[in-house]
Design a protein around this motif. Structure first.
Motif, mmCIF file in Angstrom:
data_model
loop_
_atom_site.group_PDB
_atom_site.id
_atom_site.type_symbol
_atom_site.label_atom_id
_atom_site.label_comp_id
_atom_site.label_asym_id
_atom_site.label_seq_id
_atom_site.Cartn_x
_atom_site.Cartn_y
_atom_site.Cartn_z
ATOM 1 N N THR A 128 1.796 0.416 4.585
ATOM 2 C CA THR A 128 2.606 0.322 3.372
ATOM 3 C C THR A 128 1.959 1.020 2.187
ATOM 4 O OG1 THR A 128 1.604 -1.844 2.895
ATOM 5 C CG2 THR A 128 3.694 -1.840 4.092
ATOM 6 N N ALA A 129 0.694 1.445 2.346
ATOM 7 C CA ALA A 129 -0.012 2.082 1.233
ATOM 8 C C ALA A 129 -0.165 3.595 1.406
ATOM 9 C CB ALA A 129 -1.395 1.456 1.059
ATOM 10 N N THR A 130 -0.066 4.081 2.654
ATOM 11 C CA THR A 130 -0.332 5.495 2.894
ATOM 12 C C THR A 130 0.893 6.364 2.643
ATOM 13 O OG1 THR A 130 -1.148 7.109 4.512
ATOM 14 C CG2 THR A 130 0.272 5.366 5.341
ATOM 15 N N ARG A 131 0.640 7.620 2.277
ATOM 16 C CA ARG A 131 1.718 8.598 2.104
ATOM 17 C C ARG A 131 1.797 9.524 3.301
ATOM 18 N NH1 ARG A 131 0.676 11.684 -3.294
ATOM 19 N NH2 ARG A 131 2.542 12.781 -2.524
ATOM 20 N N ARG A 159 6.638 -4.039 16.366
ATOM 21 C CA ARG A 159 6.161 -5.143 15.524
ATOM 22 C C ARG A 159 5.617 -4.623 14.201
ATOM 23 N NH1 ARG A 159 2.027 -7.714 17.064
ATOM 24 N NH2 ARG A 159 1.340 -6.438 18.830
ATOM 25 N N LEU A 160 4.917 -3.472 14.256
ATOM 26 C CA LEU A 160 4.422 -2.859 13.023
ATOM 27 C C LEU A 160 5.574 -2.462 12.114
ATOM 28 C CD1 LEU A 160 1.492 -0.505 14.102
ATOM 29 C CD2 LEU A 160 1.349 -2.436 12.528
ATOM 30 N N ALA A 161 6.593 -1.852 12.707
ATOM 31 C CA ALA A 161 7.731 -1.389 11.916
ATOM 32 C C ALA A 161 8.472 -2.558 11.284
ATOM 33 C CB ALA A 161 8.682 -0.579 12.801
ATOM 34 N N LEU A 162 8.711 -3.611 12.064
ATOM 35 C CA LEU A 162 9.430 -4.767 11.537
ATOM 36 C C LEU A 162 8.587 -5.540 10.525
ATOM 37 C CD1 LEU A 162 11.143 -6.169 14.783
ATOM 38 C CD2 LEU A 162 12.108 -4.665 13.031
ATOM 39 N N GLY A 163 7.281 -5.612 10.785
ATOM 40 C CA GLY A 163 6.403 -6.356 9.886
ATOM 41 C C GLY A 163 6.158 -5.668 8.564
ATOM 42 N N SER A 164 6.250 -4.339 8.574
ATOM 43 C CA SER A 164 5.951 -3.572 7.358
ATOM 44 C C SER A 164 7.198 -3.036 6.663
ATOM 45 C CB SER A 164 5.039 -2.387 7.703
ATOM 46 O OG SER A 164 5.702 -1.478 8.573
ATOM 47 N N GLY A 165 8.305 -2.965 7.416
ATOM 48 C CA GLY A 165 9.514 -2.368 6.858
ATOM 49 C C GLY A 165 9.440 -0.853 6.771
#
Length: 274
Positions: A128-131, A159-165
């Motif tokens: 969620t922080a990286t560009r 799971r990463l995609a759902l957890g981070s949006g």
């Protein structure tokens, strides 16, 4: 219609020198571009929507050979992207190469370790922080399917995609398996490297075509991270989307690859193949 090469795309859309891309990774991407150009012909279709650039992004790709990470890097660079990978801890701990990869900003994952849960939490925070786009292989390894269609894979990416949006862009690829043999699961001596080296050195003479297709972002809006079973369903949708994108890339090879790799195991059956 397949179009574009590493040369023509890169000249116009190479990753900018800004944007937080470490210099060492820019240099490695540039070297990779030349390596792929020498090894074969790169053909790219699709793209990454402008609205998704410069923000967190997951790229999910099928895994067909030892050379396909290099092809993916070159394809992304051709579109002006400087992707990072989610890598096994062993690679990041390797002498020299590990130091360069750590400095390049790749994400670490140690499958089955006691710290896996914490690493998942850390990965969500980093995502969620990286560009920079993060490339993930949902299969976890090169496919053992006889036809080289995607294996069942694991739900980690979903799971990463759902957890981070974070949005997921699928990549379907074909042809990189012709550049370098599968070889062996672990290298224990020089003899294990010979098949890879021999096939790799002859690739420039054979000039295989590396086809890479960037698909439309996978719509995961119907799924929720907190709902049991949704990660499995999201994973299935991602894998099926990748598989659907492979079909037009290998229309003349619908059953088994034309290129025969005698070293690759064929002991699994893909649940996604058409």
């Amino acid at each position: 219609m397949l179009s574009g090469t590493t040369g023509s795309h890169t000249d116009d859309h190479s990753p900018s020198r800004g944007g937080g891309t470490p210099a060492i990774w820019r240099a490695m991407l540039a070297a990779d571009h030349n390596l792929v150009r020498v090894a074969g012909r790169l053909r790219i279709t699709g793209s990454v929507p402008r609205r998704l650039r410069g923000r967190p992004l997951l790229i999910a790709a099928n895994h067909i050979g030892n050379f396909d990470p290099f092809v993916l890097m070159a394809a992304c660079r051709s579109l002006g992207l400087a992707p990072r990978f989610m890598l096994a801890g062993g690679l990041l701990d390797a002498p020299v190469l590990g130091t360069a990869l750590k400095a390049s900003g790749h994400l670490r994952v140690d499958r089955g370790s006691a710290s896996a849960v914490q690493q998942f939490t850390d990965a969500v925070a980093e995502l969620t922080a990286t560009r920079s786009p993060i490339i993930v292989y949902p299969e976890g390894r090169i496919s053992h399917d006889r036809g080289l269609w995607p294996e069942r894979g694991k739900t980690g990416l979903a799971r990463l995609a759902l957890g981070s949006g974070v949005p997921v862009v699928p990549i379907s690829q074909w042809g990189a398996h012709e550049a370098v043999y599968w070889g062996t699961e672990t290298v224990t001596g020089f003899g294990d490297v010979v098949p890879l080296a021999r096939s790799g050195f002859t690739a420039p003479l054979r000039r295989p075509t590396f086809r890479v297709h960037f698909g439309e972002p996978v719509d995961l809006g119907e799924f929720d991270a907190a709902t049991p079973g949704h990660a499995v369903k999201a994973h299935a949708k991602i894998m099926q989307t990748i598989t659907d994108g492979i079909v037009p890339l290998r229309r003349d090879e619908p059953d088994v690859p034309r290129f025969h790799d005698p070293t690759r195991p064929t002991d699994t059956v893909s649940p996604w193949r058409p």
